[in-house]
Motif scaffolding. Structure first.
Motif: not given
Ligand SMILES: *Cc1c(COP(=O)(O)O)cnc(C)c1O
Length: 370
Positions: A245-249, A251-257, A340-348
């Motif tokens: 979960l921490e690793q995935w989280t 990654r979410r934060i990086e994507i958001a940035e 509008l919710s953009l794609p989000m998650g460690e799969h990106l």
């Protein structure tokens, strides 16, 4: 196709550990209760900086059971944000209380002490602080307000696993922290599952009894409870995923940035605000644009899946027309058609995120006002 969410890719990244954990449960044939459930509850309480974790059937039940344990007089009013998932309001009505919608901050989409206060009266019993999209509510003023008026505070953390408020994990700040492990949440089971975090042992035992037929031992039922339990298969799945979960989280934060810096200079594309005291875990990255449906179909044509959370405010739903707030001039009623919710998650990949940014820029280049 850039997927909004990709649970299949996630499974294939952890397949070996997951298959072993699942087959272990089947081999041992302990499906309800038992070691796997205790193991997950202990690990998740620790992750949330909470003393006790009580597993339940789903996130909606978690709110209902917390409300029941709060022991409010029947018919109490519970303050709920006007822009959340219906489960929050359903849980209030199902426990014989009344829903009262509070408005939200237009930057973080969460309720706060200023939007809550006008709704407090002698019937108010509790506040449901929903950490919507993964951003924490401003909890200190909410806890102060609740203290002055003797209100119970339930933190709905269904979208906020691992989110923090001033360095404290959400779920450990209010009187109850409720979680959903619906498959698409940041920590998702392979079916329905949920949990409640509390600090006090007496309260933990009460929650556990409510969720398990009022049982104090196999055939001793102290009162009528219900059946809402976290099962062993889901616990095993969650224990495996909790390690990532921490690793995935992160990654979410990086994507958001990446989204924030890529989209920063489009005046008609309103980005989510992250308060400096918040560790936002970006369950959803929600932008606001005037012609939401236009942008949504433009992105779809470019092979990008997006979501809408939520297309209609709770107040406007048929289920809540009786409250008469459908026409209220509120942030939740004004913005629902623009989210509008953009794609989000460690799969990106970084490339995927850049492609989404470039596509949104292309949309605004052709229709500048959004
Ligand atoms: C998902 C969700 C719930 C309900 O959880 P379930 O496990 O689907 O019952 C409650 N509140 C919020 C904010 C949610 O996003």
């Amino acid at each position: 196709m850039i997927k909004f969410l990709d649970l299949n890719a996630q499974y294939h990244g952890i397949k070996e550990a997951m298959d072993t954990a699942i087959f272990d449960v089947i081999e041992n044939a302990a499906f309800i209760g038992g070691e796997k459930v205790r193991e997950f509850e202990t690990a998740f309480a620790h992750y949330c900086n909470g003393n006790y974790c009580v597993g339940v059937g789903n996130g909606t039940d978690a709110i209902e059971i917390a409300l029941e344990a709060a022991d409010l007089p029947s018919g109490s009013e519970v303050i709920v944000p006007g822009n959340t998932f219906i489960a929050c309001a359903e849980a209030v009505t199902r426990t014989n209380h009344r829903v009262r919608f509070a408005d939200v901050d237009p930057g973080t989409y969460t309720i706060n002490a200023e939007t809550i206060e006008p709704h407090i009266n002698e019937k108010t019993g509790a506040i449901l602080a929903v950490h919507l999209y993964g951003h924490s509510c401003d909890m200190d003023p909410i806890m102060d307000l609740a203290g002055q008026h003797h209100l119970a505070v339930i933190e709905d953390c269904a979208q906020a696993h691992g989110a923090e408020y001033k360095g404290r994990k959400v779920g450990s700040i209010g009187h109850f922290g409720t979680f959903s492990f619906y498959p698409g949440k940041n920590l998702g089971a392979y079916g329905d599952a949920g949990a409640i975090i509390v600090q006090d042992e007496t309260q933990a035992n009460k929650l556990r009894k409510i969720a398990n037929h009022g049982r104090s031992s196999k055939f001793n039922h102290e009162f009528e409870g219900r059946n809402s339990r976290l099962d062993a298969l889901q616990s095993a799945v969650l224990s495996v995923k909790l390690q990532y979960l921490e690793q995935w989280t992160r990654r979410r934060i990086e994507i958001a940035e990446q989204y924030v810096s890529g989209l920063a200079h489009i005046p008609d594309c309103i980005l989510p605000v992250r308060e400096q005291w918040s560790r936002h875990v970006y369950h959803l990255f929600v932008i606001r644009v005037k012609n939401r449906d236009g942008l949504k179909s433009f992105l779809y044509e470019k092979g990008i899946q997006t979501g809408i959370h939520y297309p209609v405010s709770l107040a406007k739903l048929e289920a809540y027309r009786y409250l008469g707030h459908a026409e209220a001039d509120t942030v939740y009623n004004r913005t629902d058609s623009q989210l509008l919710s953009l794609p989000m998650g460690e799969h990106l990949t970084d490339g995927n995120v850049q492609y989404v940014i470039d596509s949104i820029k292309a949309y605004f280049a052709q229709s500048p006002s959004g």
